[in-house]
Scaffold this motif. Structure first.
Motif, PDB file in Angstrom:
ATOM      1  N   ALA A 134      44.838 -21.744  71.706  1.00  0.00           N
ATOM      2  CA  ALA A 134      44.395 -22.441  70.288  1.00  0.00           C
ATOM      3  C   ALA A 134      44.566 -21.111  69.117  1.00  0.00           C
ATOM      4  CB  ALA A 134      43.359 -23.117  69.944  1.00  0.00           C
ATOM      5  N   GLY A 135      44.010 -20.066  69.609  1.00  0.00           N
ATOM      6  CA  GLY A 135      43.930 -18.737  68.671  1.00  0.00           C
ATOM      7  C   GLY A 135      42.805 -18.649  67.901  1.00  0.00           C
ATOM      8  N   ASN A 136      42.631 -17.382  67.423  1.00  0.00           N
ATOM      9  CA  ASN A 136      41.388 -17.257  66.643  1.00  0.00           C
ATOM     10  C   ASN A 136      41.430 -16.951  65.284  1.00  0.00           C
ATOM     11  OD1 ASN A 136      39.674 -17.596  68.838  1.00  0.00           O
ATOM     12  ND2 ASN A 136      40.562 -15.263  69.730  1.00  0.00           N
ATOM     13  N   GLU A 137      42.406 -17.619  64.382  1.00  0.00           N
ATOM     14  CA  GLU A 137      42.726 -17.255  63.251  1.00  0.00           C
ATOM     15  C   GLU A 137      41.560 -17.672  62.211  1.00  0.00           C
ATOM     16  OE1 GLU A 137      46.364 -18.345  61.404  1.00  0.00           O
ATOM     17  OE2 GLU A 137      47.530 -17.465  62.758  1.00  0.00           O
ATOM     18  N   TYR A 138      41.060 -17.216  61.398  1.00  0.00           N
ATOM     19  CA  TYR A 138      39.900 -17.914  60.467  1.00  0.00           C
ATOM     20  C   TYR A 138      40.384 -17.304  59.013  1.00  0.00           C
ATOM     21  CZ  TYR A 138      35.432 -17.675  58.365  1.00  0.00           C
ATOM     22  OH  TYR A 138      34.293 -18.045  57.647  1.00  0.00           O
ATOM     23  N   GLU A 139      40.115 -18.196  58.198  1.00  0.00           N
ATOM     24  CA  GLU A 139      40.078 -18.027  56.795  1.00  0.00           C
ATOM     25  C   GLU A 139      38.838 -17.773  56.046  1.00  0.00           C
ATOM     26  OE1 GLU A 139      42.520 -21.136  55.351  1.00  0.00           O
ATOM     27  OE2 GLU A 139      44.085 -21.031  56.823  1.00  0.00           O
ATOM     28  N   SER A 140      38.725 -16.996  55.117  1.00  0.00           N
ATOM     29  CA  SER A 140      37.633 -16.649  54.512  1.00  0.00           C
ATOM     30  C   SER A 140      36.849 -17.951  53.904  1.00  0.00           C
ATOM     31  CB  SER A 140      37.571 -15.576  53.390  1.00  0.00           C
ATOM     32  OG  SER A 140      38.399 -15.836  52.439  1.00  0.00           O
ATOM     33  N   THR A 141      37.645 -19.085  53.560  1.00  0.00           N
ATOM     34  CA  THR A 141      36.879 -20.256  53.127  1.00  0.00           C
ATOM     35  C   THR A 141      36.207 -20.926  54.226  1.00  0.00           C
ATOM     36  OG1 THR A 141      39.110 -21.590  53.568  1.00  0.00           O
ATOM     37  CG2 THR A 141      38.689 -20.457  51.275  1.00  0.00           C
ATOM     38  N   GLY A 142      36.522 -20.496  55.668  1.00  0.00           N
ATOM     39  CA  GLY A 142      35.497 -21.352  56.594  1.00  0.00           C
ATOM     40  C   GLY A 142      36.386 -22.334  57.380  1.00  0.00           C
ATOM     41  N   ASN A 143      37.772 -22.356  56.932  1.00  0.00           N
ATOM     42  CA  ASN A 143      38.660 -23.050  57.771  1.00  0.00           C
ATOM     43  C   ASN A 143      39.263 -22.404  58.929  1.00  0.00           C
ATOM     44  OD1 ASN A 143      38.600 -25.240  55.897  1.00  0.00           O
ATOM     45  ND2 ASN A 143      40.096 -24.261  54.510  1.00  0.00           N
ATOM     46  N   TYR A 144      39.036 -23.272  60.243  1.00  0.00           N
ATOM     47  CA  TYR A 144      39.749 -22.534  61.216  1.00  0.00           C
ATOM     48  C   TYR A 144      41.357 -23.027  61.492  1.00  0.00           C
ATOM     49  CZ  TYR A 144      35.302 -20.658  62.261  1.00  0.00           C
ATOM     50  OH  TYR A 144      34.106 -20.099  62.347  1.00  0.00           O
ATOM     51  N   SER A 145      42.103 -22.303  62.259  1.00  0.00           N
ATOM     52  CA  SER A 145      43.517 -22.914  62.366  1.00  0.00           C
ATOM     53  C   SER A 145      44.161 -22.619  63.607  1.00  0.00           C
ATOM     54  CB  SER A 145      44.549 -22.514  61.270  1.00  0.00           C
ATOM     55  OG  SER A 145      44.628 -21.182  61.196  1.00  0.00           O
ATOM     56  N   VAL A 146      44.841 -23.212  64.188  1.00  0.00           N
ATOM     57  CA  VAL A 146      45.748 -23.017  65.498  1.00  0.00           C
ATOM     58  C   VAL A 146      46.851 -22.070  65.163  1.00  0.00           C
ATOM     59  CG1 VAL A 146      47.048 -24.188  67.486  1.00  0.00           C
ATOM     60  CG2 VAL A 146      45.045 -25.464  66.399  1.00  0.00           C
ATOM     61  N   CYS A 147      47.090 -21.034  66.095  1.00  0.00           N
ATOM     62  CA  CYS A 147      48.220 -20.123  65.989  1.00  0.00           C
ATOM     63  C   CYS A 147      49.538 -20.831  66.579  1.00  0.00           C
ATOM     64  CB  CYS A 147      47.964 -18.875  66.836  1.00  0.00           C
ATOM     65  SG  CYS A 147      46.676 -17.868  66.161  1.00  0.00           S
ATOM     66  N   ASP A 148      50.703 -20.729  65.814  1.00  0.00           N
ATOM     67  CA  ASP A 148      52.025 -21.297  66.503  1.00  0.00           C
ATOM     68  C   ASP A 148      52.272 -20.381  67.575  1.00  0.00           C
ATOM     69  OD1 ASP A 148      51.927 -23.412  64.697  1.00  0.00           O
ATOM     70  OD2 ASP A 148      52.736 -22.064  63.111  1.00  0.00           O
ATOM     71  N   PRO A 149      52.882 -20.604  68.647  1.00  0.00           N
ATOM     72  CA  PRO A 149      53.540 -22.133  68.658  1.00  0.00           C
ATOM     73  C   PRO A 149      52.509 -23.154  69.128  1.00  0.00           C
ATOM     74  CG  PRO A 149      54.049 -20.787  70.658  1.00  0.00           C
ATOM     75  CD  PRO A 149      53.467 -19.769  69.893  1.00  0.00           C
ATOM     76  N   GLY A 150      51.287 -22.881  69.384  1.00  0.00           N
ATOM     77  CA  GLY A 150      50.313 -23.862  69.580  1.00  0.00           C
ATOM     78  C   GLY A 150      50.429 -25.180  68.603  1.00  0.00           C
ATOM     79  N   GLY A 151      50.943 -25.233  67.370  1.00  0.00           N
ATOM     80  CA  GLY A 151      51.151 -26.260  66.658  1.00  0.00           C
ATOM     81  C   GLY A 151      52.339 -27.215  66.895  1.00  0.00           C
ATOM     82  N   SER A 152      53.009 -26.611  67.796  1.00  0.00           N
ATOM     83  CA  SER A 152      54.341 -27.489  68.084  1.00  0.00           C
ATOM     84  C   SER A 152      53.972 -28.739  68.766  1.00  0.00           C
ATOM     85  CB  SER A 152      55.241 -26.646  69.077  1.00  0.00           C
ATOM     86  OG  SER A 152      56.277 -27.270  69.274  1.00  0.00           O
ATOM     87  N   LYS A 153      54.582 -29.738  68.502  1.00  0.00           N
ATOM     88  CA  LYS A 153      54.211 -31.361  68.970  1.00  0.00           C
ATOM     89  C   LYS A 153      54.268 -31.303  70.477  1.00  0.00           C
ATOM     90  CE  LYS A 153      58.353 -33.697  67.983  1.00  0.00           C
ATOM     91  NZ  LYS A 153      58.832 -34.814  67.296  1.00  0.00           N
ATOM     92  N   ASN A 154      55.327 -30.553  71.119  1.00  0.00           N
ATOM     93  CA  ASN A 154      55.478 -30.707  72.450  1.00  0.00           C
ATOM     94  C   ASN A 154      54.992 -29.714  73.561  1.00  0.00           C
ATOM     95  OD1 ASN A 154      57.273 -33.123  71.884  1.00  0.00           O
ATOM     96  ND2 ASN A 154      58.873 -31.659  71.476  1.00  0.00           N
ATOM     97  N   VAL A 155      53.840 -28.990  72.955  1.00  0.00           N
ATOM     98  CA  VAL A 155      53.247 -28.197  73.727  1.00  0.00           C
ATOM     99  C   VAL A 155      51.695 -28.492  74.026  1.00  0.00           C
ATOM    100  CG1 VAL A 155      54.653 -26.305  73.265  1.00  0.00           C
ATOM    101  CG2 VAL A 155      52.670 -26.493  72.139  1.00  0.00           C
ATOM    102  N   LEU A 156      51.171 -28.059  74.820  1.00  0.00           N
ATOM    103  CA  LEU A 156      49.598 -28.350  75.031  1.00  0.00           C
ATOM    104  C   LEU A 156      48.917 -27.232  74.713  1.00  0.00           C
ATOM    105  CD1 LEU A 156      47.277 -30.202  76.182  1.00  0.00           C
ATOM    106  CD2 LEU A 156      47.595 -29.325  78.351  1.00  0.00           C
ATOM    107  N   THR A 157      47.980 -27.269  73.609  1.00  0.00           N
ATOM    108  CA  THR A 157      47.168 -26.397  73.097  1.00  0.00           C
ATOM    109  C   THR A 157      45.751 -26.617  73.472  1.00  0.00           C
ATOM    110  OG1 THR A 157      48.715 -26.303  71.424  1.00  0.00           O
ATOM    111  CG2 THR A 157      46.499 -25.012  71.055  1.00  0.00           C
ATOM    112  N   ILE A 158      45.095 -25.452  74.185  1.00  0.00           N
ATOM    113  CA  ILE A 158      43.640 -25.569  74.649  1.00  0.00           C
ATOM    114  C   ILE A 158      42.962 -24.721  73.563  1.00  0.00           C
ATOM    115  CG2 ILE A 158      42.015 -25.136  76.412  1.00  0.00           C
ATOM    116  CD1 ILE A 158      44.386 -27.210  77.046  1.00  0.00           C
ATOM    117  N   GLY A 159      41.716 -25.386  73.227  1.00  0.00           N
ATOM    118  CA  GLY A 159      40.865 -24.575  72.307  1.00  0.00           C
ATOM    119  C   GLY A 159      39.565 -23.997  73.160  1.00  0.00           C
TER     120      GLY A 159
END
Length: 67
Positions: A42-67
């Motif tokens: 899933a990745g380790n991106e972090y925004e200073s506002t406290g929101n976490y996000s998934v690194c691409d290509p983990g955001g693609s609809k046809n792949v499996l992303t593990i956190g």
């Protein structure tokens, strides 16, 4: 896996931010080859506002992303 001739690709990489091209490429690869699965960290991106996000290509609809 052997009976179905399936393939697994595990990946622990991603790109910063949203990347439409990378999402399309890996989503399309998964779509056209239903016997393969692409797994991403899933990745380790972090925004200073406290929101976490998934690194691409983990955001693609046809792949499996593990956190």
């Amino acid at each position: 896996m052997k009976n179905l001739h399936s393939k697994i690709s595990t990946n622990s990489w991603g790109v910063d931010g949203f990347n439409d091209y990378i999402n399309y490429e890996y989503g399309h690869l998964s779509y056209i080859d239903p016997y393969s699965i692409y797994i991403y960290a899933a990745g380790n991106e972090y925004e200073s506002t406290g929101n976490y996000s998934v690194c691409d290509p983990g955001g693609s609809k046809n792949v499996l992303t593990i956190g």
